[in-house]
Design a protein around this motif. Structure first.
Motif, PDB file in Angstrom:
ATOM      1  N   THR A  24       0.815  -1.213   0.000  1.00 27.17           N
ATOM      2  CA  THR A  24       0.000   0.000   0.000  1.00 27.17           C
ATOM      3  C   THR A  24       0.854   1.271   0.000  1.00 27.17           C
ATOM      4  O   THR A  24       0.325   2.366  -0.175  1.00 27.17           O
ATOM      5  CB  THR A  24      -0.941   0.052   1.226  1.00 27.17           C
ATOM      6  OG1 THR A  24      -0.160   0.147   2.421  1.00 27.17           O
ATOM      7  CG2 THR A  24      -1.837  -1.173   1.275  1.00 27.17           C
ATOM      8  N   LEU A  25       2.168   1.116   0.210  1.00 27.66           N
ATOM      9  CA  LEU A  25       3.053   2.282   0.221  1.00 27.66           C
ATOM     10  C   LEU A  25       3.222   2.820  -1.202  1.00 27.66           C
ATOM     11  O   LEU A  25       3.303   2.049  -2.154  1.00 27.66           O
ATOM     12  CB  LEU A  25       4.420   1.916   0.807  1.00 27.66           C
ATOM     13  CG  LEU A  25       4.421   1.448   2.262  1.00 27.66           C
ATOM     14  CD1 LEU A  25       5.815   0.989   2.668  1.00 27.66           C
ATOM     15  CD2 LEU A  25       3.944   2.563   3.177  1.00 27.66           C
ATOM     16  N   ILE A  48      -6.147  -2.691  -4.410  1.00 19.83           N
ATOM     17  CA  ILE A  48      -6.175  -2.279  -3.004  1.00 19.83           C
ATOM     18  C   ILE A  48      -7.243  -3.039  -2.227  1.00 19.83           C
ATOM     19  O   ILE A  48      -7.052  -3.375  -1.062  1.00 19.83           O
ATOM     20  CB  ILE A  48      -6.383  -0.746  -2.884  1.00 19.83           C
ATOM     21  CG1 ILE A  48      -5.173  -0.005  -3.467  1.00 19.83           C
ATOM     22  CG2 ILE A  48      -6.589  -0.339  -1.435  1.00 19.83           C
ATOM     23  CD1 ILE A  48      -3.852  -0.297  -2.797  1.00 19.83           C
ATOM     24  N   GLN A  49      -8.350  -3.356  -2.864  1.00 15.23           N
ATOM     25  CA  GLN A  49      -9.405  -4.105  -2.170  1.00 15.23           C
ATOM     26  C   GLN A  49      -8.905  -5.501  -1.787  1.00 15.23           C
ATOM     27  O   GLN A  49      -9.151  -5.970  -0.677  1.00 15.23           O
ATOM     28  CB  GLN A  49     -10.651  -4.202  -3.048  1.00 15.23           C
ATOM     29  CG  GLN A  49     -11.831  -4.818  -2.317  1.00 15.23           C
ATOM     30  CD  GLN A  49     -13.111  -4.781  -3.136  1.00 15.23           C
ATOM     31  OE1 GLN A  49     -13.125  -4.292  -4.255  1.00 15.23           O
ATOM     32  NE2 GLN A  49     -14.182  -5.291  -2.576  1.00 15.23           N
ATOM     33  N   ILE A  86      -6.701  -7.903   6.458  1.00 18.23           N
ATOM     34  CA  ILE A  86      -7.711  -8.324   7.437  1.00 18.23           C
ATOM     35  C   ILE A  86      -7.513  -9.795   7.803  1.00 18.23           C
ATOM     36  O   ILE A  86      -7.581 -10.165   8.981  1.00 18.23           O
ATOM     37  CB  ILE A  86      -9.135  -8.075   6.894  1.00 18.23           C
ATOM     38  CG1 ILE A  86      -9.389  -6.564   6.815  1.00 18.23           C
ATOM     39  CG2 ILE A  86     -10.195  -8.765   7.756  1.00 18.23           C
ATOM     40  CD1 ILE A  86     -10.632  -6.185   6.023  1.00 18.23           C
ATOM     41  N   GLN A  87      -7.243 -10.643   6.818  1.00 16.85           N
ATOM     42  CA  GLN A  87      -7.030 -12.070   7.081  1.00 16.85           C
ATOM     43  C   GLN A  87      -5.789 -12.283   7.938  1.00 16.85           C
ATOM     44  O   GLN A  87      -5.799 -13.086   8.873  1.00 16.85           O
ATOM     45  CB  GLN A  87      -6.903 -12.846   5.762  1.00 16.85           C
ATOM     46  CG  GLN A  87      -6.750 -14.347   5.943  1.00 16.85           C
ATOM     47  CD  GLN A  87      -7.936 -14.985   6.641  1.00 16.85           C
ATOM     48  OE1 GLN A  87      -9.071 -14.792   6.253  1.00 16.85           O
ATOM     49  NE2 GLN A  87      -7.681 -15.747   7.699  1.00 16.85           N
ATOM     50  N   CYS A  88      -4.710 -11.557   7.631  1.00 22.22           N
ATOM     51  CA  CYS A  88      -3.486 -11.677   8.428  1.00 22.22           C
ATOM     52  C   CYS A  88      -3.739 -11.253   9.870  1.00 22.22           C
ATOM     53  O   CYS A  88      -3.280 -11.917  10.806  1.00 22.22           O
ATOM     54  CB  CYS A  88      -2.371 -10.808   7.831  1.00 22.22           C
ATOM     55  SG  CYS A  88      -1.784 -11.343   6.224  1.00 22.22           S
ATOM     56  N   ALA A  89      -4.445 -10.141  10.041  1.00 25.51           N
ATOM     57  CA  ALA A  89      -4.744  -9.652  11.389  1.00 25.51           C
ATOM     58  C   ALA A  89      -5.592 -10.677  12.151  1.00 25.51           C
ATOM     59  O   ALA A  89      -5.371 -10.918  13.347  1.00 25.51           O
ATOM     60  CB  ALA A  89      -5.459  -8.306  11.311  1.00 25.51           C
ATOM     61  N   TYR A  90      -6.529 -11.294  11.463  1.00 26.49           N
ATOM     62  CA  TYR A  90      -7.365 -12.332  12.071  1.00 26.49           C
ATOM     63  C   TYR A  90      -6.494 -13.517  12.512  1.00 26.49           C
ATOM     64  O   TYR A  90      -6.641 -14.037  13.624  1.00 26.49           O
ATOM     65  CB  TYR A  90      -8.444 -12.797  11.091  1.00 26.49           C
ATOM     66  CG  TYR A  90      -9.225 -13.988  11.593  1.00 26.49           C
ATOM     67  CD1 TYR A  90     -10.270 -13.819  12.496  1.00 26.49           C
ATOM     68  CD2 TYR A  90      -8.899 -15.269  11.179  1.00 26.49           C
ATOM     69  CE1 TYR A  90     -10.975 -14.909  12.982  1.00 26.49           C
ATOM     70  CE2 TYR A  90      -9.598 -16.371  11.659  1.00 26.49           C
ATOM     71  CZ  TYR A  90     -10.634 -16.187  12.550  1.00 26.49           C
ATOM     72  OH  TYR A  90     -11.313 -17.268  13.029  1.00 26.49           O
TER      73      TYR A  90
END
Length: 77
Positions: free
Chosen positions: A35-36, A46-47, A54-58
């Motif tokens: 995203t940088l 980007i989507q 989100i998946q990584c954070a989960y």
């Protein structure tokens, strides 16, 4: 650095959780770099990147919860 992580954990479940935590953290870093402005190319979706973040954070949260559950059980025994 906790001594819990400095030696090889005996529990396979702990090792599995730590592997998930580590790999997810690396993936999260990689996805965020996309995203940088320097890393972004015109074809960057980007989507899709957002979904991957989100998946990584989960996965990180899941691994952390597993570790908390395991260590709580071990400390109570």
């Amino acid at each position: 650095n906790s001594t819990f992580f400095s030696q090889k954990p005996k529990s396979e479940l702990v090792r599995t959780s730590l592997r998930l935590l580590t790999s997810s953290a690396y993936r999260l870093q990689s996805e965020c770099k996309k995203t940088l402005p320097v890393e972004t190319c015109p074809t960057t979706d980007i989507q899709l990147v957002t979904q991957q973040v989100i998946q990584c954070a989960y996965d990180i949260a899941k691994a952390a919860k597993q570790l908390v559950t395991i260590t709580t059980k071990e400390n109570n025994n």
